[in-house]
Write an enzyme that holds these catalytic residues in place. Structure first.
Site, short mmCIF file in Angstrom:
data_model
loop_
_atom_site.label_atom_id
_atom_site.label_comp_id
_atom_site.label_asym_id
_atom_site.label_seq_id
_atom_site.Cartn_x
_atom_site.Cartn_y
_atom_site.Cartn_z
N HIS A 10 -50.93 -6.42 -40.88
CA HIS A 10 -51.56 -7.69 -40.49
C HIS A 10 -52.87 -7.95 -41.23
O HIS A 10 -53.69 -8.76 -40.80
CB HIS A 10 -51.79 -7.74 -38.98
CG HIS A 10 -50.50 -7.76 -38.20
ND1 HIS A 10 -50.38 -7.35 -36.90
CD2 HIS A 10 -49.26 -8.15 -38.57
CE1 HIS A 10 -49.13 -7.48 -36.50
NE2 HIS A 10 -48.42 -7.96 -37.49
N CYS B 187 -59.74 -17.71 -56.17
CA CYS B 187 -59.45 -16.39 -56.73
C CYS B 187 -60.05 -16.28 -58.14
O CYS B 187 -59.75 -17.11 -58.99
CB CYS B 187 -57.94 -16.19 -56.79
SG CYS B 187 -57.42 -14.69 -57.62
N GLN C 138 -51.13 -2.05 -37.46
CA GLN C 138 -51.10 -3.48 -37.15
C GLN C 138 -52.51 -3.99 -36.95
O GLN C 138 -52.72 -5.17 -36.73
CB GLN C 138 -50.28 -3.71 -35.87
CG GLN C 138 -48.84 -3.25 -36.00
CD GLN C 138 -48.18 -3.15 -34.63
OE1 GLN C 138 -47.73 -4.14 -34.07
NE2 GLN C 138 -48.12 -1.95 -34.09
N CYS D 279 -55.62 -13.78 -52.02
CA CYS D 279 -55.27 -14.96 -52.79
C CYS D 279 -53.87 -15.43 -52.40
O CYS D 279 -52.92 -14.65 -52.38
CB CYS D 279 -55.31 -14.65 -54.29
SG CYS D 279 -54.71 -16.03 -55.29
N ARG E 9 -68.50 -21.72 -37.36
CA ARG E 9 -68.55 -20.93 -36.11
C ARG E 9 -68.67 -19.44 -36.38
O ARG E 9 -68.30 -18.60 -35.57
CB ARG E 9 -67.33 -21.23 -35.23
CG ARG E 9 -66.02 -20.87 -35.83
CD ARG E 9 -64.85 -21.16 -34.89
NE ARG E 9 -63.61 -21.12 -35.64
CZ ARG E 9 -63.01 -20.00 -36.00
NH1 ARG E 9 -63.50 -18.82 -35.67
NH2 ARG E 9 -61.89 -20.04 -36.71
N GLY F 28 -50.59 3.78 -29.65
CA GLY F 28 -51.27 2.60 -29.10
C GLY F 28 -50.64 1.28 -29.50
O GLY F 28 -51.34 0.30 -29.69
N CYS G 162 -56.95 -15.95 -60.75
CA CYS G 162 -55.96 -16.99 -61.05
C CYS G 162 -56.37 -18.38 -60.54
O CYS G 162 -55.65 -19.35 -60.76
CB CYS G 162 -54.59 -16.60 -60.47
SG CYS G 162 -54.44 -16.88 -58.71
P1 NAD Z 1 -51.00 -4.76 -28.08
O1 NAD Z 1 -52.31 -5.42 -27.79
O2 NAD Z 1 -49.77 -5.53 -27.98
O3 NAD Z 1 -50.80 -3.50 -27.12
C1 NAD Z 1 -51.72 -2.51 -27.01
C2 NAD Z 1 -51.03 -1.21 -26.62
O4 NAD Z 1 -52.01 -0.19 -26.59
C3 NAD Z 1 -50.36 -1.22 -25.24
O5 NAD Z 1 -49.09 -0.65 -25.34
C4 NAD Z 1 -51.29 -0.36 -24.38
O6 NAD Z 1 -50.61 0.36 -23.37
C5 NAD Z 1 -51.85 0.58 -25.42
N1 NAD Z 1 -53.16 1.18 -25.11
C6 NAD Z 1 -54.16 0.68 -24.35
N2 NAD Z 1 -55.21 1.53 -24.34
C7 NAD Z 1 -54.86 2.59 -25.12
C8 NAD Z 1 -55.50 3.78 -25.51
N3 NAD Z 1 -56.76 4.08 -25.10
N4 NAD Z 1 -54.85 4.65 -26.32
C9 NAD Z 1 -53.58 4.38 -26.75
N5 NAD Z 1 -52.92 3.26 -26.40
C10 NAD Z 1 -53.54 2.37 -25.61
O7 NAD Z 1 -51.18 -4.14 -29.47
P2 NAD Z 1 -50.23 -4.24 -30.67
O8 NAD Z 1 -48.89 -3.75 -30.31
O9 NAD Z 1 -50.93 -3.58 -31.74
O10 NAD Z 1 -50.05 -5.81 -31.02
C11 NAD Z 1 -51.08 -6.77 -30.98
C12 NAD Z 1 -51.47 -7.38 -32.32
O11 NAD Z 1 -52.80 -7.83 -32.19
C13 NAD Z 1 -51.52 -6.40 -33.43
O12 NAD Z 1 -50.47 -6.67 -34.25
C14 NAD Z 1 -52.87 -6.60 -34.16
O13 NAD Z 1 -52.64 -7.28 -35.36
C15 NAD Z 1 -53.64 -7.52 -33.30
N6 NAD Z 1 -54.91 -6.93 -32.77
C16 NAD Z 1 -55.65 -6.08 -33.54
C17 NAD Z 1 -56.81 -5.52 -33.05
C18 NAD Z 1 -57.59 -4.56 -33.90
O14 NAD Z 1 -57.60 -4.70 -35.12
N7 NAD Z 1 -58.22 -3.54 -33.30
C19 NAD Z 1 -57.23 -5.82 -31.74
C20 NAD Z 1 -56.45 -6.74 -30.97
C21 NAD Z 1 -55.28 -7.29 -31.51
ZN ZN Z 2 -55.10 -15.09 -57.45
#
Ligand code: NAD
Ligand code: ZN
Length: 276
Positions: free
Chosen positions: A138, A167, A120, A146, A82, A207, A170
């Site tokens: 994350h 890997c 995150q 690995c 996919r 954020g 290893c």
């Molecule tokens: P979340 O999705 O739980 O919350 C997003 C937060 O961002 C909210 O508090 C919201 O009010 C705020 N927000 C929205 N628009 C904004 C802006 N323009 N500027 C600043 N803040 C803004 O996000 P989280 O707490 O990071 O947790 C979700 C998990 O999902 C993360 O741990 C991550 O691993 C994963 N994730 C990652 C991505 C990415 O890599 N971009 C995208 C989606 C989810």
């Molecule tokens: Zn390894």
């Protein structure tokens, strides 16, 4: 810069911006905990909050890691099959470029005013913007990890016909570096975050909804030790009340203003920043 473009967004006062900037300049070790919100203005939807994927579609199954561990071969076969499927998140991630907030944070690091980013996010946008000191709690969507020795590899280099991929060091099974639902945070990332939470005297919360653990704990640990928290988020979070300054607004708008203010204050105080 003119007084007009120095004026603050409606969500906070100029005094609040000044308080946030002074906190950064006065601190010895500034860190940032970053969440999906910073990448919203790059076109990557978050999970929670307005426009969030979970808000629209509900929460996904939380057993991704268990499925991988039960049968890595089947997981990889399904994943490769996919690959062309375009989910809203994948589409956003593939097209995303760093926005003004990512660039501002890279600038803050170059100025010597930001020592470490804990993100995150899995989107690699901090690296693309030029930030260097980063812990990805994350993982990173462009890497493989690995399962035996924790080594990371660029995804593009190691996707061969063999599934699951192995890997080169290893022979262990490789999975995507992205931490799956149900998967423990990699130990090295966790240790790095804990070390930063013990070192920092100012943490920017950019954020993040501050409800995903263990990430949401780092600011609490830092705050307990006396670190000052500065929140940049258009919405209130469970950490808002602990914050020394709160800048309510989108990160792409707020971060460049904060960094400009820090630059001016630092220049006015003369000399290099007294950071560790
Ligand atoms: P979340 O999705 O739980 O919350 C997003 C937060 O961002 C909210 O508090 C919201 O009010 C705020 N927000 C929205 N628009 C904004 C802006 N323009 N500027 C600043 N803040 C803004 O996000 P989280 O707490 O990071 O947790 C979700 C998990 O999902 C993360 O741990 C991550 O691993 C994963 N994730 C990652 C991505 C990415 O890599 N971009 C995208 C989606 C989810
Ligand atoms: Zn390894």
């Amino acid at each position: 810069m003119t007084a007009a473009n120095e004026s603050a967004s409606p969500g906070y006062s100029l005094e609040e911006l000044e308080r946030a900037a002074r906190t950064v300049v006065a601190a010895k070790h500034v860190t940032a905990l970053v969440g999906a919100g910073i990448s919203v203005e790059s076109g990557v939807p978050p999970f929670r909050g307005p426009g969030g994927l979970w808000t629209k579609y509900g929460e996904p199954a939380m057993d991704g890691y268990q499925k991988f561990m039960a049968d890595p071969r089947a997981w990889w076969a399904e994943r490769l099959a996919r690959q062309s499927e375009e989910s809203e998140l994948m589409k956003g991630l593939e097209q995303a470029r760093p926005n003004a907030a990512h660039h501002a944070m890279a600038e803050l690091e170059k100025m010597g005013q930001l020592q470490h980013i804990i993100t995150q996010n899995i989107d690699n946008l901090h690296q693309e913007a030029g930030s260097v000191a980063i812990t990805e709690i994350h993982g990173n969507r462009l890497k493989l990890r690995c399962m035996s020795c924790n080594a990371r590899y660029p995804l593009a280099e190691l996707l061969t016909d063999e599934i699951p991929p192995r890997c080169p060091q290893c022979g262990g099974i490789l999975k995507s570096d992205t931490v799956m639902f149900g998967e423990p945070i990699p130990q090295d990332a966790l240790e790095s975050c804990r070390a930063q939470a013990l070192l920092t005297d100012c943490m920017l919360l950019v954020g993040t909804s501050a409800v995903v653990y263990p990430a949401a704990d780092f600011p609490v640990v830092a705050h307990r030790r006396g670190a000052l928290l500065v929140e940049i988020n258009p919405m209130e979070t469970p950490l808002s009340d602990l914050c020394h300054a709160v800048l309510r607004g989108p990160a792409g708008d707020v971060m460049p203003k904060l960094v400009e203010r820090v630059r001016k204050l630092a220049a006015a105080s003369g000399g290099p920043p007294g950071k560790e």
